[in-house]
Scaffold this motif. Sequence first.
Motif, short mmCIF file in Angstrom:
data_model
loop_
_atom_site.label_atom_id
_atom_site.label_comp_id
_atom_site.label_asym_id
_atom_site.label_seq_id
_atom_site.Cartn_x
_atom_site.Cartn_y
_atom_site.Cartn_z
N PHE A 6 51.68 50.58 40.54
CA PHE A 6 50.77 50.06 39.53
C PHE A 6 51.00 48.56 39.37
N GLY A 7 50.06 47.92 38.68
CA GLY A 7 50.18 46.48 38.45
C GLY A 7 49.13 45.65 39.16
N GLY A 8 48.24 46.28 39.91
CA GLY A 8 47.19 45.53 40.59
C GLY A 8 46.18 44.95 39.63
N GLY A 9 45.32 44.09 40.16
CA GLY A 9 44.30 43.48 39.33
C GLY A 9 43.63 42.33 40.05
N LEU A 10 42.89 41.55 39.28
CA LEU A 10 42.18 40.39 39.81
C LEU A 10 42.98 39.13 39.52
N VAL A 11 43.19 38.31 40.53
CA VAL A 11 43.94 37.07 40.37
C VAL A 11 43.27 35.98 41.19
N LEU A 17 51.26 37.76 41.08
CA LEU A 17 51.11 39.11 40.54
C LEU A 17 52.36 39.89 40.91
N ARG A 18 52.79 40.79 40.04
CA ARG A 18 53.93 41.64 40.37
C ARG A 18 53.51 43.10 40.32
N LEU A 19 53.73 43.79 41.42
CA LEU A 19 53.48 45.22 41.50
C LEU A 19 54.78 45.98 41.25
N SER A 20 54.64 47.17 40.70
CA SER A 20 55.79 48.05 40.46
C SER A 20 55.54 49.39 41.12
N CYS A 21 56.61 50.01 41.58
CA CYS A 21 56.53 51.35 42.15
C CYS A 21 57.62 52.19 41.51
N ALA A 22 57.23 53.13 40.68
CA ALA A 22 58.17 54.03 40.02
C ALA A 22 58.35 55.27 40.88
N VAL A 23 59.60 55.63 41.13
CA VAL A 23 59.87 56.77 42.00
C VAL A 23 60.59 57.87 41.23
N THR A 24 60.31 59.10 41.59
CA THR A 24 61.01 60.26 41.03
C THR A 24 61.35 61.21 42.17
N ASP A 83 53.44 35.72 45.27
CA ASP A 83 53.15 34.36 44.83
C ASP A 83 52.21 33.68 45.82
N ASN A 84 51.57 32.62 45.36
CA ASN A 84 50.65 31.85 46.20
C ASN A 84 49.66 32.76 46.92
#
Length: 125
Positions: A6-11, A17-24, A83-84
């Motif tokens: 999650f963490g996507g979007g328009l930039v 932008l920083r994406l995160s991946c939560a794992v279980t 970045d960039n």
Amino acid sequence: VQLQAFGGGLVQPGGSLRLSCAVTGFTLDRPAIGWFRQAPGKEREGVSCLSTLNDITHYSDSVKGRFTVSRDAAKNTVYLQMDNLRPEDTAVYYCGANLGDSSSHALCNRGPSNWGKGTLVTVSS
């Protein structure tokens, strides 16, 4: 075993932008885990991968120097700092892991055994 990005979007171009991946279902102390992307009309590519065994990273040439993969083992979360950003970075980004192989190079080049759902990143003015 689950991975959720999650963490996507328009930039805007040049932005971050920083994406995160939560794992279980597994811990971040041995597997290789990383980020892949697929742009419209293109094949999926491995862009940033990390070995949680020895912290060796692997980056594709297209993102080297701009993207950084990292982990927080306490939170069982992996991050992708971008970045960039450029318009050509627009894609659906996925996280994936190889539970039986710690090589970040192998993960990025051959793909993962476990995939998470993607998150869309759009770079546009």
